[in-house]
Design a protein around this motif. Structure first.
Motif, PDB file in Angstrom:
ATOM      1  N   GLU A  25      13.170 -34.330 -21.084  1.00 40.35           N
ATOM      2  CA  GLU A  25      14.070 -34.223 -19.940  1.00 40.35           C
ATOM      3  C   GLU A  25      15.335 -33.474 -20.355  1.00 40.35           C
ATOM      4  O   GLU A  25      16.032 -33.855 -21.291  1.00 40.35           O
ATOM      5  CB  GLU A  25      14.442 -35.620 -19.425  1.00 40.35           C
ATOM      6  N   GLY A  26      15.623 -32.372 -19.667  1.00 43.15           N
ATOM      7  CA  GLY A  26      16.855 -31.639 -19.934  1.00 43.15           C
ATOM      8  C   GLY A  26      16.666 -30.425 -20.816  1.00 43.15           C
ATOM      9  O   GLY A  26      15.562 -30.105 -21.270  1.00 43.15           O
ATOM     10  N   HIS A  27      17.764 -29.766 -21.079  1.00 42.31           N
ATOM     11  CA  HIS A  27      17.802 -28.486 -21.784  1.00 42.31           C
ATOM     12  C   HIS A  27      17.548 -28.684 -23.280  1.00 42.31           C
ATOM     13  O   HIS A  27      18.195 -29.504 -23.926  1.00 42.31           O
ATOM     14  CB  HIS A  27      19.190 -27.866 -21.562  1.00 42.31           C
ATOM     15  N   VAL A  28      16.613 -27.894 -23.833  1.00 47.48           N
ATOM     16  CA  VAL A  28      16.341 -27.902 -25.272  1.00 47.48           C
ATOM     17  C   VAL A  28      17.112 -26.743 -25.904  1.00 47.48           C
ATOM     18  O   VAL A  28      16.882 -25.576 -25.574  1.00 47.48           O
ATOM     19  CB  VAL A  28      14.835 -27.771 -25.549  1.00 47.48           C
ATOM     20  N   ILE A  29      18.054 -27.051 -26.807  1.00 49.72           N
ATOM     21  CA  ILE A  29      18.897 -25.999 -27.372  1.00 49.72           C
ATOM     22  C   ILE A  29      18.317 -25.423 -28.661  1.00 49.72           C
ATOM     23  O   ILE A  29      18.672 -24.304 -29.050  1.00 49.72           O
ATOM     24  CB  ILE A  29      20.337 -26.493 -27.622  1.00 49.72           C
ATOM     25  N   THR A  71       6.853 -31.322 -39.708  1.00 50.72           N
ATOM     26  CA  THR A  71       7.347 -32.123 -38.596  1.00 50.72           C
ATOM     27  C   THR A  71       8.253 -31.289 -37.697  1.00 50.72           C
ATOM     28  O   THR A  71       9.278 -30.770 -38.149  1.00 50.72           O
ATOM     29  CB  THR A  71       8.132 -33.338 -39.107  1.00 50.72           C
ATOM     30  N   PRO A  72       7.887 -31.138 -36.408  1.00 54.08           N
ATOM     31  CA  PRO A  72       8.745 -30.387 -35.491  1.00 54.08           C
ATOM     32  C   PRO A  72       9.849 -31.273 -34.913  1.00 54.08           C
ATOM     33  O   PRO A  72       9.620 -32.430 -34.554  1.00 54.08           O
ATOM     34  CB  PRO A  72       7.774 -29.933 -34.394  1.00 54.08           C
ATOM     35  N   PHE A  73      11.047 -30.702 -34.826  1.00 53.82           N
ATOM     36  CA  PHE A  73      12.198 -31.367 -34.226  1.00 53.82           C
ATOM     37  C   PHE A  73      12.643 -30.576 -33.002  1.00 53.82           C
ATOM     38  O   PHE A  73      12.655 -29.342 -33.028  1.00 53.82           O
ATOM     39  CB  PHE A  73      13.368 -31.429 -35.216  1.00 53.82           C
ATOM     40  N   PHE A  74      13.031 -31.300 -31.956  1.00 52.59           N
ATOM     41  CA  PHE A  74      13.555 -30.683 -30.741  1.00 52.59           C
ATOM     42  C   PHE A  74      14.938 -31.267 -30.473  1.00 52.59           C
ATOM     43  O   PHE A  74      15.090 -32.483 -30.369  1.00 52.59           O
ATOM     44  CB  PHE A  74      12.636 -30.952 -29.543  1.00 52.59           C
ATOM     45  N   ALA A  75      15.937 -30.389 -30.366  1.00 50.90           N
ATOM     46  CA  ALA A  75      17.319 -30.817 -30.139  1.00 50.90           C
ATOM     47  C   ALA A  75      17.668 -30.645 -28.671  1.00 50.90           C
ATOM     48  O   ALA A  75      17.442 -29.572 -28.098  1.00 50.90           O
ATOM     49  CB  ALA A  75      18.277 -29.999 -31.002  1.00 50.90           C
ATOM     50  N   THR A  76      18.215 -31.689 -28.047  1.00 52.07           N
ATOM     51  CA  THR A  76      18.551 -31.633 -26.630  1.00 52.07           C
ATOM     52  C   THR A  76      20.061 -31.558 -26.431  1.00 52.07           C
ATOM     53  O   THR A  76      20.838 -32.077 -27.230  1.00 52.07           O
ATOM     54  CB  THR A  76      18.020 -32.865 -25.881  1.00 52.07           C
ATOM     55  N   ALA A  77      20.460 -30.930 -25.338  1.00 53.78           N
ATOM     56  CA  ALA A  77      21.882 -30.827 -25.013  1.00 53.78           C
ATOM     57  C   ALA A  77      22.496 -32.207 -24.798  1.00 53.78           C
ATOM     58  O   ALA A  77      23.710 -32.389 -24.972  1.00 53.78           O
ATOM     59  CB  ALA A  77      22.067 -29.960 -23.782  1.00 53.78           C
ATOM     60  N   ALA A  78      21.670 -33.185 -24.441  1.00 51.71           N
ATOM     61  CA  ALA A  78      22.171 -34.548 -24.233  1.00 51.71           C
ATOM     62  C   ALA A  78      22.588 -35.224 -25.526  1.00 51.71           C
ATOM     63  O   ALA A  78      23.279 -36.251 -25.499  1.00 51.71           O
ATOM     64  CB  ALA A  78      21.109 -35.388 -23.531  1.00 51.71           C
ATOM     65  N   GLY A  79      22.171 -34.666 -26.688  1.00 54.85           N
ATOM     66  CA  GLY A  79      22.632 -35.204 -27.962  1.00 54.85           C
ATOM     67  C   GLY A  79      21.577 -35.883 -28.808  1.00 54.85           C
ATOM     68  O   GLY A  79      21.895 -36.494 -29.823  1.00 54.85           O
ATOM     69  N   GLU A  80      20.298 -35.753 -28.420  1.00 57.20           N
ATOM     70  CA  GLU A  80      19.226 -36.402 -29.172  1.00 57.20           C
ATOM     71  C   GLU A  80      18.413 -35.380 -29.952  1.00 57.20           C
ATOM     72  O   GLU A  80      18.255 -34.234 -29.546  1.00 57.20           O
ATOM     73  CB  GLU A  80      18.287 -37.143 -28.225  1.00 57.20           C
ATOM     74  N   LYS A 124       9.503 -39.756 -32.098  1.00 54.84           N
ATOM     75  CA  LYS A 124      10.625 -40.524 -32.635  1.00 54.84           C
ATOM     76  C   LYS A 124      11.927 -39.886 -32.128  1.00 54.84           C
ATOM     77  O   LYS A 124      12.031 -38.661 -32.054  1.00 54.84           O
ATOM     78  CB  LYS A 124      10.617 -40.507 -34.167  1.00 54.84           C
ATOM     79  N   VAL A 125      12.912 -40.720 -31.816  1.00 59.22           N
ATOM     80  CA  VAL A 125      14.167 -40.231 -31.251  1.00 59.22           C
ATOM     81  C   VAL A 125      15.330 -40.634 -32.160  1.00 59.22           C
ATOM     82  O   VAL A 125      15.451 -41.794 -32.554  1.00 59.22           O
ATOM     83  CB  VAL A 125      14.400 -40.781 -29.828  1.00 59.22           C
ATOM     84  N   THR A 126      16.178 -39.658 -32.495  1.00 56.46           N
ATOM     85  CA  THR A 126      17.395 -39.915 -33.269  1.00 56.46           C
ATOM     86  C   THR A 126      18.598 -39.543 -32.415  1.00 56.46           C
ATOM     87  O   THR A 126      18.844 -38.362 -32.171  1.00 56.46           O
ATOM     88  CB  THR A 126      17.422 -39.077 -34.562  1.00 56.46           C
ATOM     89  N   PRO A 127      19.364 -40.556 -31.906  1.00 58.96           N
ATOM     90  CA  PRO A 127      20.595 -40.224 -31.172  1.00 58.96           C
ATOM     91  C   PRO A 127      21.651 -39.716 -32.156  1.00 58.96           C
ATOM     92  O   PRO A 127      21.895 -40.343 -33.182  1.00 58.96           O
ATOM     93  CB  PRO A 127      21.020 -41.555 -30.551  1.00 58.96           C
ATOM     94  N   LEU A 128      22.276 -38.565 -31.844  1.00 55.49           N
ATOM     95  CA  LEU A 128      23.222 -37.964 -32.785  1.00 55.49           C
ATOM     96  C   LEU A 128      24.615 -37.758 -32.219  1.00 55.49           C
ATOM     97  O   LEU A 128      25.606 -38.060 -32.868  1.00 55.49           O
ATOM     98  CB  LEU A 128      22.687 -36.600 -33.261  1.00 55.49           C
ATOM     99  N   HIS A 129      24.697 -37.198 -31.019  1.00 52.07           N
ATOM    100  CA  HIS A 129      25.988 -36.785 -30.478  1.00 52.07           C
ATOM    101  C   HIS A 129      26.125 -37.216 -29.025  1.00 52.07           C
ATOM    102  O   HIS A 129      25.126 -37.381 -28.315  1.00 52.07           O
ATOM    103  CB  HIS A 129      26.137 -35.257 -30.520  1.00 52.07           C
ATOM    104  N   ALA A 130      27.368 -37.330 -28.596  1.00 51.20           N
ATOM    105  CA  ALA A 130      27.659 -37.448 -27.166  1.00 51.20           C
ATOM    106  C   ALA A 130      27.744 -36.033 -26.613  1.00 51.20           C
ATOM    107  O   ALA A 130      28.807 -35.511 -26.306  1.00 51.20           O
ATOM    108  CB  ALA A 130      28.974 -38.193 -26.955  1.00 51.20           C
TER     109      ALA A 130
END
Length: 328
Positions: A10-14, A22-31, A40-46
């Protein structure tokens, strides 16, 4: 025939990157979302503003609206590298020996392996940072050019001047050239190994839109870019790089713009992502094309290859993501 395993976010993938397989996907929401025996989900930023793969280690570096700079390992564990309260961190860079660079406003800050920091001030806002492949040398892109700093000495910076706003910066893998993306529809480059009096500037123009994605071929012979209805690929193997030479145009699709490019880690094969979600693979040597993914939802905003070059991860501005297995 390549196979596509879809993965909706859900949302923009930056950004998308591989650490190992292992592929990682970074989201604008901060995960950070990774596919490692399930999601697996790693919360990182606001609010995440940037996510890059450290070219000198098996980790990712991120910056956010919360002023934090984080390093993330392949298992998803994260470490706070630096924090600048009430600042937006849009610029991060990974350097040799574990160094990390980040910037806000007119300041570039380098965090050294022992935790100490070194700060460089610029006359204008820092838009991008890049470390040279050898020695602790960093390039800071800004309005009207680039400043080159030696991190471990107090020598004055080398200023590479060219009028206009420089928004991205990259060293060629062999360190002979420095190239910036610009606010106008162009690239600019400097030859760093020339003798005094030799022409140093390289103007790469003619794009119908801004260049937002670029990728070097494995040995640095080519620099591929977005910003046109084809991937524009500049030759850098000669002594003077692309000066006086025309670029290749790969994957031309009438008026459908290329939004993302990513070179294979070992072969001169370029993955090209388009504004309509399509992904094409093109071999530089003969221009042979292979359809890797049909058009989908949203422009392709991120692509990366696994280290063995068998998997290609992609993400779109609509969260339409997936893994392409080109060996299938």
């Amino acid at each position: 025939m390549p196979t596509v395993a879809p993965f909706d976010i859900e949302g923009h993938v930056i950004a998308t990157h591989f650490l190992g397989d292992t592929p990682f996907f970074a989201t604008a929401a901060g995960e950070l979302r990774r596919l490692d025996e399930g999601e697996k989900v790693t919360p990182l930023h606001a609010g995440m503003l940037t996510c890059i793969k450290d070219p000198f280690s098996a980790s990712l570096l991120t910056g956010g609206e919360d002023g934090k700079v984080m390093r993330v390992a392949a298992d998803g564990s994260s470490k706070l590298i630096a924090e600048a309260p009430r600042k937006w961190i849009t610029v991060v860079a990974g350097g040799p020996q574990g160094a990390v660079g980040y910037a806000y406003g007119k300041a570039s800050i380098i965090v050294l392996p022992d935790g100490s920091t070194k700060e460089f001030g610029e006359e204008r806002t820092v838009e991008a940072l890049a470390f040279a492949s050898k020695g602790l040398r960093i390039a800071a892109a800004r309005y009207n050019g680039v400043s080159l700093h030696w991190v471990s000495t107090n020598t004055p910076p080398t200023d590479l001047e060219w009028k206009g706003a420089h928004t991205g910066v990259t060293f060629s893998p062999d360190g002979r050239f420095l190239v910036t993306t610009m606010q106008e529809n162009a690239l600019h480059g400097w030859k760093l190994d020339g003798k005094p009096g030799e022409p140093r500037h390289m103007r790469m123009t003619g794009y119908p839109s801004k260049v937002k994605s670029y990728s070097w071929s494995p040995k640095g012979k080519w620099l591929a870019t977005s910003g046109a209805p084809a991937a524009i690929v500049w030759p850098f193997s000669a002594k003077d790089g692309p000066m006086g030479k025309a670029p290749l145009e790969l994957g031309t699709r009438a008026n459908i713009m290329v939004t993302c490019v990513a070179f294979h880690p070992a072969e001169e094969v370029l993955a090209i992502g388009y504004i309509d979600g399509m992904v094409l693979g093109v071999r530089v040597g003969d221009g042979k094309e292979a359809l890797l993914r049909r058009p989908g939802n949203g422009a392709i905003t991120a692509m990366s290859w696994s280290a063995n070059g068998k998997l290609l991860a992609f993400g779109s501005e609509a969260g339409d993501c997936g893994i392409i297995d080109i060996a299938a």
